[in-house]
Design an enzyme around this catalytic site. Structure first.
Site, PDB file in Angstrom:
ATOM      1  N   ASP A  73       0.835  -1.209   0.000  1.00  0.00           N
ATOM      2  CA  ASP A  73       0.000   0.000   0.000  1.00  0.00           C
ATOM      3  C   ASP A  73       0.868   1.256   0.000  1.00  0.00           C
ATOM      4  O   ASP A  73       1.987   1.251   0.520  1.00  0.00           O
ATOM      5  CB  ASP A  73      -0.924  -0.029   1.224  1.00  0.00           C
ATOM      6  N   GLY A  74       0.323   2.331  -0.572  1.00  0.00           N
ATOM      7  CA  GLY A  74       0.978   3.638  -0.508  1.00  0.00           C
ATOM      8  C   GLY A  74       1.553   4.138  -1.822  1.00  0.00           C
ATOM      9  O   GLY A  74       2.237   5.167  -1.846  1.00  0.00           O
ATOM     10  N   GLY A  87      -0.052   5.523  -4.350  1.00  0.00           N
ATOM     11  CA  GLY A  87      -0.668   6.798  -4.732  1.00  0.00           C
ATOM     12  C   GLY A  87      -0.078   7.946  -3.938  1.00  0.00           C
ATOM     13  O   GLY A  87       0.305   8.984  -4.496  1.00  0.00           O
ATOM     14  N   TRP A 145       2.764   8.023  -2.389  1.00  0.00           N
ATOM     15  CA  TRP A 145       4.177   8.169  -2.740  1.00  0.00           C
ATOM     16  C   TRP A 145       4.306   9.137  -3.916  1.00  0.00           C
ATOM     17  O   TRP A 145       5.129  10.051  -3.909  1.00  0.00           O
ATOM     18  CB  TRP A 145       4.756   6.806  -3.099  1.00  0.00           C
ATOM     19  N   HIS A 203       2.202   3.666  -9.129  1.00  0.00           N
ATOM     20  CA  HIS A 203       1.986   2.252  -9.487  1.00  0.00           C
ATOM     21  C   HIS A 203       3.145   1.729 -10.338  1.00  0.00           C
ATOM     22  O   HIS A 203       3.534   0.569 -10.205  1.00  0.00           O
ATOM     23  CB  HIS A 203       0.646   2.073 -10.209  1.00  0.00           C
ATOM     24  N   THR A 211     -11.012  -6.543  -4.409  1.00  0.00           N
ATOM     25  CA  THR A 211     -12.368  -6.425  -4.961  1.00  0.00           C
ATOM     26  C   THR A 211     -12.838  -4.971  -4.835  1.00  0.00           C
ATOM     27  O   THR A 211     -13.433  -4.408  -5.754  1.00  0.00           O
ATOM     28  CB  THR A 211     -13.320  -7.350  -4.171  1.00  0.00           C
ATOM     29  N   ASN A 236     -11.058  -2.354  -4.866  1.00  0.00           N
ATOM     30  CA  ASN A 236     -10.328  -1.462  -5.775  1.00  0.00           C
ATOM     31  C   ASN A 236     -11.047  -1.276  -7.121  1.00  0.00           C
ATOM     32  O   ASN A 236     -10.751  -0.339  -7.856  1.00  0.00           O
ATOM     33  CB  ASN A 236      -8.889  -1.949  -6.027  1.00  0.00           C
ATOM     34  N   ARG A 292     -12.383   2.197  -7.872  1.00  0.00           N
ATOM     35  CA  ARG A 292     -11.522   3.354  -8.183  1.00  0.00           C
ATOM     36  C   ARG A 292     -11.869   3.932  -9.558  1.00  0.00           C
ATOM     37  O   ARG A 292     -12.536   3.274 -10.360  1.00  0.00           O
ATOM     38  CB  ARG A 292     -10.052   2.923  -8.152  1.00  0.00           C
ATOM     39  N   ARG A 326       2.369  -4.902   6.048  1.00  0.00           N
ATOM     40  CA  ARG A 326       1.597  -3.881   5.330  1.00  0.00           C
ATOM     41  C   ARG A 326       2.398  -2.594   5.296  1.00  0.00           C
ATOM     42  O   ARG A 326       2.764  -2.071   6.351  1.00  0.00           O
ATOM     43  CB  ARG A 326       0.236  -3.611   5.964  1.00  0.00           C
ATOM     44  N   GLU A 385       1.822 -13.416  12.154  1.00  0.00           N
ATOM     45  CA  GLU A 385       2.446 -12.259  12.801  1.00  0.00           C
ATOM     46  C   GLU A 385       2.307 -11.048  11.889  1.00  0.00           C
ATOM     47  O   GLU A 385       2.624 -11.136  10.695  1.00  0.00           O
ATOM     48  CB  GLU A 385       3.934 -12.533  13.069  1.00  0.00           C
TER      49      GLU A 385
END
Ligand code: IPE
Ligand code: IPE
Ligand code: MG
Length: 244
Positions: A18-19, A21, A23, A35, A64, A66, A69, A184, A203
């Site tokens: 994730d991240g 966009g 960034w 992306h 799903t 996404n 968007r 994540r 974990e």
């Protein structure tokens, strides 16, 4: 700083990447530029996972949810995934490629390319890489319930024989063990409908780094954090120490 213990590498590492966009936006660029970097980073981390001896690497590429968007962003992402399915990285590293998710929602073209990549790499014996695409855990669990109901209706399965193994076998992940470590990136503290059943004893490791900034050293930090934990699976710490 603790050193990485090469003898205790988690067998299955899963990543919610994730991240992308944010960034890009932080650099004044369009989200899709994130992306592009994100997809490039999948290769870097995949090769390092191979080098470390990880047996299964699963990555959440498109949920799903996404699908909600803006269409241009979805198209850009799908095209990027398509463009990066060439064998080279898989064949060079002996990686077997697999996909989980609702393939019926993907275009014929991308479905064909994914299937061809699965076929070409099916005899590879090194790491298994699983890409979750058009995937959500609730979709998968609902589908498993339907499959099981069909088998009970047709007499193939007795209702009293439905146990945890039976449910696991009807999930799209039936061929891989549960994740040992879930990473994540991007700073959010949630799992966004990902591997809900499979992460029962996984974990978790959360980092604020955006996915394109997540380096080989970041991966090492996550594994070192994992190696410092004691997995008790409900037992006491003393019981676990005695068993070791
Ligand atoms: C992750 O990055 C990639 C996908 C979900 C497809 P995002 O696109 O969610 O990036 P942020 O969270 O908006 O920064
Ligand atoms: C989760 O990221 C899905 C993927 C990384 C593919 P999102 O960016 O879609 O997650 P939410 O919606 O912020 O929880
Ligand atoms: Mg996001």
């Amino acid at each position: 700083m603790q050193q990485l213990d090469y003898n205790h590498i988690p067998a299955h590492i899963s990543i919610i990447m994730d991240g992308n966009g944010r960034w890009a936006q932080a650099k004044g660029q369009p989200r899709t530029a994130g992306h592009v970097e994100g997809v490039a980073n999948v290769k870097v981390i995949t090769e390092e996972a191979v080098r470390l001896g990880v047996k299964y690497l699963s990555v959440y590429a498109f949920s799903t949810e996404n699908w909600n968007r803006p269409m241009p962003e979805i198209e850009a992402l799908m095209n990027l995934i398509l463009a990066n399915l060439e064998d080279e990285i898989f064949m060079k590293n002996n990686v077997r490629f697999l996909v989980i998710g609702d393939m019926s929602r993907l275009s014929d073209n991308i479905r064909k390319c994914l299937q061809s990549c699965i076929d070409r790499t099916s005899a590879n014996t090194g790491m298994t890489m699983v890409v979750a695409l058009s995937y959500s855990s609730r979709w998968e669990i609902t589908r498993a319930a339907q499959l099981i109901a069909d088998e009970v209706r047709s007499g193939k399965l007795k209702a009293e024989d439905i146990d945890e193994n039976c449910i696991s076998r009807h999930l799209t992940t039936s061929f891989i063990p549960d994740p040992d470590l879930l990473i994540r990136t991007g700073g959010e503290l949630r799992i966004s409908n990902y591997l809900l059943w499979q992460c029962a004893y996984t974990e978790f490791y959360f980092t604020d780094e955006f996915w394109p900034d997540f380096t080989v050293e970041s991966l090492h930090r996550a594994i070192i954090a994992y190696q410092q934990r004691q997995r008790r699976f409900g037992k006491t710490g003393e019981q676990v120490t005695d068993e070791e």
